[in-house]
Write an enzyme that holds these catalytic residues in place. Structure first.
Site, mmCIF file in Angstrom:
data_model
loop_
_atom_site.group_PDB
_atom_site.id
_atom_site.type_symbol
_atom_site.label_atom_id
_atom_site.label_comp_id
_atom_site.label_asym_id
_atom_site.label_seq_id
_atom_site.Cartn_x
_atom_site.Cartn_y
_atom_site.Cartn_z
ATOM 1 N N GLY A 46 72.057 56.949 46.812
ATOM 2 C CA GLY A 46 70.953 57.112 47.750
ATOM 3 C C GLY A 46 69.639 56.502 47.286
ATOM 4 O O GLY A 46 68.843 56.022 48.088
ATOM 5 N N ASP A 104 66.430 59.343 46.465
ATOM 6 C CA ASP A 104 66.094 59.169 47.870
ATOM 7 C C ASP A 104 65.377 60.386 48.436
ATOM 8 O O ASP A 104 64.379 60.258 49.134
ATOM 9 C CB ASP A 104 67.355 58.842 48.695
ATOM 10 C CG ASP A 104 68.518 59.803 48.440
ATOM 11 O OD1 ASP A 104 68.372 60.742 47.630
ATOM 12 O OD2 ASP A 104 69.577 59.609 49.060
ATOM 13 N N ASP A 107 65.945 67.824 48.248
ATOM 14 C CA ASP A 107 66.415 68.764 49.264
ATOM 15 C C ASP A 107 66.533 70.150 48.626
ATOM 16 O O ASP A 107 65.536 70.864 48.527
ATOM 17 C CB ASP A 107 67.739 68.225 49.835
ATOM 18 C CG ASP A 107 68.297 69.079 50.950
ATOM 19 O OD1 ASP A 107 67.558 69.901 51.509
ATOM 20 O OD2 ASP A 107 69.493 68.926 51.274
ATOM 21 N N PHE A 156 68.477 66.522 58.908
ATOM 22 C CA PHE A 156 69.354 65.568 58.236
ATOM 23 C C PHE A 156 68.866 64.163 58.568
ATOM 24 O O PHE A 156 68.618 63.844 59.721
ATOM 25 C CB PHE A 156 70.802 65.764 58.687
ATOM 26 C CG PHE A 156 71.766 64.934 57.892
ATOM 27 C CD1 PHE A 156 72.179 65.343 56.627
ATOM 28 C CD2 PHE A 156 72.237 63.730 58.385
ATOM 29 C CE1 PHE A 156 73.041 64.562 55.872
ATOM 30 C CE2 PHE A 156 73.107 62.938 57.644
ATOM 31 C CZ PHE A 156 73.512 63.360 56.388
ATOM 32 N N ASP A 163 72.656 58.325 53.509
ATOM 33 C CA ASP A 163 73.861 58.076 54.304
ATOM 34 C C ASP A 163 74.379 59.327 54.976
ATOM 35 O O ASP A 163 74.042 60.454 54.608
ATOM 36 C CB ASP A 163 74.976 57.564 53.390
ATOM 37 C CG ASP A 163 75.524 58.676 52.501
ATOM 38 O OD1 ASP A 163 74.722 59.277 51.749
ATOM 39 O OD2 ASP A 163 76.725 58.974 52.575
ATOM 40 N N ARG A 169 73.011 53.736 55.186
ATOM 41 C CA ARG A 169 72.099 53.457 54.062
ATOM 42 C C ARG A 169 71.252 52.216 54.311
ATOM 43 O O ARG A 169 70.112 52.131 53.873
ATOM 44 C CB ARG A 169 72.885 53.230 52.767
ATOM 45 C CG ARG A 169 73.668 54.428 52.287
ATOM 46 C CD ARG A 169 74.211 54.162 50.883
ATOM 47 N NE ARG A 169 75.287 55.070 50.511
ATOM 48 C CZ ARG A 169 75.100 56.284 50.001
ATOM 49 N NH1 ARG A 169 73.891 56.737 49.820
ATOM 50 N NH2 ARG A 169 76.129 57.039 49.677
HETATM 51 P P1 IMP Z 1 69.625 68.184 46.483
HETATM 52 O O1 IMP Z 1 70.436 68.205 45.216
HETATM 53 O O2 IMP Z 1 70.056 69.252 47.443
HETATM 54 O O3 IMP Z 1 68.122 68.140 46.289
HETATM 55 O O4 IMP Z 1 70.047 66.902 47.286
HETATM 56 C C1 IMP Z 1 69.842 65.690 46.826
HETATM 57 C C2 IMP Z 1 70.902 64.748 47.340
HETATM 58 O O5 IMP Z 1 71.572 65.195 48.523
HETATM 59 C C3 IMP Z 1 70.178 63.507 47.724
HETATM 60 O O6 IMP Z 1 70.067 62.648 46.613
HETATM 61 C C4 IMP Z 1 71.013 62.947 48.836
HETATM 62 O O7 IMP Z 1 72.015 62.122 48.305
HETATM 63 C C5 IMP Z 1 71.652 64.148 49.486
HETATM 64 N N1 IMP Z 1 70.917 64.561 50.712
HETATM 65 C C6 IMP Z 1 70.058 65.586 50.853
HETATM 66 N N2 IMP Z 1 69.556 65.651 52.101
HETATM 67 C C7 IMP Z 1 70.112 64.610 52.751
HETATM 68 C C8 IMP Z 1 69.965 64.112 54.110
HETATM 69 O O8 IMP Z 1 69.211 64.622 54.952
HETATM 70 N N3 IMP Z 1 70.696 63.004 54.422
HETATM 71 C C9 IMP Z 1 71.525 62.381 53.540
HETATM 72 N N4 IMP Z 1 71.688 62.808 52.271
HETATM 73 C C10 IMP Z 1 70.982 63.918 51.884
HETATM 74 MG MG MG Z 2 71.598 61.235 46.265
#
Ligand code: IMP
Ligand code: MG
Length: 198
Positions: A46, A104, A107, A156, A163, A169
């Protein structure tokens, strides 16, 4: 009433807004590390485009490394588990380095927490984080995201490296999914956007 097909995705950020903000971030990062010799640790896949854009916006000597964490496995929500692709960490020497993690999106926070801990264990001198976007979502783990292009709502998103099941992407803009859109309509519209970027 049937779901209006053109409405599943809406543009959250344009490529030119992202480029302007990334250029400003690059200048800020260079000013924050006056001694230079920075290591950008990009999180694939990402973070691919943001890494490439941010690296070229930082006027300083840089090393570029990558890791491949995974947590979504093709779904619309995180599995809650973050794995680092086997093998990749072994080649990394971060000891004594000033590291900026480049991803990217922030979250749940689990990915950056996992990778920050990895950097600390590898004896990095400092670890900071840069994300294209920070989602206004519940956090499972907190990490300070010092550098960001934008804060976005809890939706999302695809594009700019992000992606859905591997697709989207390469969209130059960032698109948000309407949570009420049926998944099959959303998927068709994503394919249409990819074929004819609006
Ligand atoms: P976290 O570990 O929950 O902070 O998520 C991080 C990873 O989840 C990011 O690097 C993305 O690859 C994926 N991700 C989180 N939210 C989204 C989204 O809205 N769309 C696509 N990928 C996401
Ligand atoms: Mg990621």
């Amino acid at each position: 009433m049937p779901f209006a097909p053109a409405r599943a995705w809406s543009r959250l950020l344009s490529a030119s807004e992202i480029a302007t903000a990334t250029a400003a971030l690059g200048a800020r990062i260079a000013a924050d590390y006056p001694s230079g010799e920075l290591t950008l640790l990009g999180l694939l896949r990402g973070g691919l485009f943001f890494l490439a854009d941010l690296a070229r916006a930082i006027p300083a000597p840089l090393r570029i490394e990558t890791l491949q964490p995974q947590s979504y496995f093709g779904a619309l929500v995180s599995s809650g588990q973050v794995t680092l692709a086997p093998g990749s960490p072994r080649d990394l020497d971060l000891a004594g380095r000033d590291v900026i993690l480049v991803d990217d999106i922030f979250d749940s926070g689990r990915t950056l927490r996992r990778v920050s801990d990895f950097c600390a264990a590898a004896r990095a001198r400092s670890v900071a984080a840069a994300c294209l976007v920070v989602k206004d979502a519940p956090r499972a783990a907190e990490v300070e995201v010092r550098y960001r292009v934008a804060d976005i709502p809890d939706r999302f998103v695809v594009g700019c490296g992000l992606d859905w099941d591997g697709l989207g992407r390469n969209l130059p803009d960032l698109w948000a999914l309407d949570p009420s859109a049926p998944q099959d309509a959303a998927r068709k519209q994503l394919l249409a956007l990819l074929a004819h970027p609006a």
